[in-house]
Design a protein around this motif. Sequence first.
Motif, short mmCIF file in Angstrom:
data_model
loop_
_atom_site.label_atom_id
_atom_site.label_comp_id
_atom_site.label_asym_id
_atom_site.label_seq_id
_atom_site.Cartn_x
_atom_site.Cartn_y
_atom_site.Cartn_z
N ALA A 107 1.81 -8.01 -15.21
CA ALA A 107 2.65 -7.31 -16.18
C ALA A 107 3.96 -6.90 -15.52
O ALA A 107 5.04 -7.02 -16.11
CB ALA A 107 1.92 -6.09 -16.72
N GLN A 108 3.85 -6.41 -14.31
CA GLN A 108 5.05 -5.97 -13.61
C GLN A 108 6.01 -7.13 -13.37
O GLN A 108 7.23 -7.00 -13.57
CB GLN A 108 4.63 -5.33 -12.26
CG GLN A 108 5.77 -4.63 -11.54
CD GLN A 108 6.32 -3.47 -12.36
OE1 GLN A 108 5.58 -2.78 -13.04
NE2 GLN A 108 7.63 -3.30 -12.32
N ILE A 109 5.47 -8.27 -13.00
CA ILE A 109 6.32 -9.44 -12.74
C ILE A 109 7.03 -9.89 -14.02
O ILE A 109 8.22 -10.19 -14.01
CB ILE A 109 5.48 -10.59 -12.15
CG1 ILE A 109 5.02 -10.20 -10.74
CG2 ILE A 109 6.28 -11.88 -12.12
CD1 ILE A 109 3.99 -11.14 -10.17
N ILE A 110 6.29 -9.89 -15.11
CA ILE A 110 6.93 -10.27 -16.37
C ILE A 110 8.05 -9.29 -16.70
O ILE A 110 9.14 -9.68 -17.10
CB ILE A 110 5.91 -10.32 -17.53
CG1 ILE A 110 4.83 -11.36 -17.25
CG2 ILE A 110 6.60 -10.63 -18.85
CD1 ILE A 110 3.71 -11.38 -18.27
N SER A 111 7.78 -8.01 -16.51
CA SER A 111 8.78 -6.99 -16.82
C SER A 111 10.04 -7.15 -16.01
O SER A 111 11.14 -6.93 -16.49
CB SER A 111 8.20 -5.60 -16.57
OG SER A 111 7.12 -5.34 -17.42
#
Lengths: 136, 136
Positions: A23-27
């Motif tokens: 999720a963090q990478i997508i964000s």
Amino acid sequence: MPNLVEICLKKNIKLTNHRKIIAQIISESTDHPDVEELYRKAYFMNPKIGIATVYRAVKMFEDLGLIARHDFLGKGKSRYEVLEDDHHDHLIDITNNQVHEFFNAELENLKTKIAHEMGFELIGHKLELYCKPLKK
Amino acid sequence: MPNLVEICLKKNIKLTNHRKIIAQIISESTDHPDVEELYRKAYFMNPKIGIATVYRAVKMFEDLGLIARHDFLGKGKSRYEVLEDDHHDHLIDITNNQVHEFFNAELENLKTKIAHEMGFELIGHKLELYCKPLKK
DNA sequence: CTACATGCAAAAGATTTGCTTTGCG
DNA sequence: CGCAAAGCAAATCTTTTGCATGTAG
């Protein structure tokens, strides 16, 4: 800039460590990454993450309506971005495959109006403009 | 209703028998058929036609700019339609997956205008409205 | 005869799934 | 302990390709 991790917290969606990393990478991405790119970055953060987990995570986020999946130019590869409350469309520069986002209120109104005139309620929509730079 | 066979004749594009059959089937379709459907109908016309030929034919027509490829709802399956000189967009009824075509001049102008304002020349575009019928 | 089209089966690329193992409450 | 999540590899699905054969001019 919307953070998927925070959105999940706010919505009481429990994130495992692996999903939190994804999720963090997508964000943090601004370039509509595909699964391979997500996997590469996730693998860098934690080599124990497998690609199936990435696929399962993006599918989960997509089903929850938190991210959008695109296949620009119909290349057969899914690319993702966080869905914010506002809506935007995409302009793809075909000379370098770069994706530019834009929002146009008039356009949004027109979409709704067209759907109504045809007897429908607009649920979702996808607009992609394929362009090349104007010569000066 | 545009006939792909005639278009090819007009443009001096030579069609083999197999390609003529496939072109004819695409022309007669109103429902944006996928390769499987094209193959089934072509096979009915001539059981010697293989699915690779269908794939090669649609790719050829697409490269020639004679047909358009769509992947409505991102299902990962290509669906085709003859490209006429005019442009139209698609409204997909998500309750039954039926595709309705429409044309809206205001919308077309707006697309061009937006591209220009962003410093681009509009080459191609794709708009899909996902809707459900209005309740009365 | 030559060039291109085709059939068939294998390959490729993206994604999903089955099954076992892991990890956290 | 119990259950969801994750790893891995196999399976699946669509599309492409290699290669030997067929066909039209």
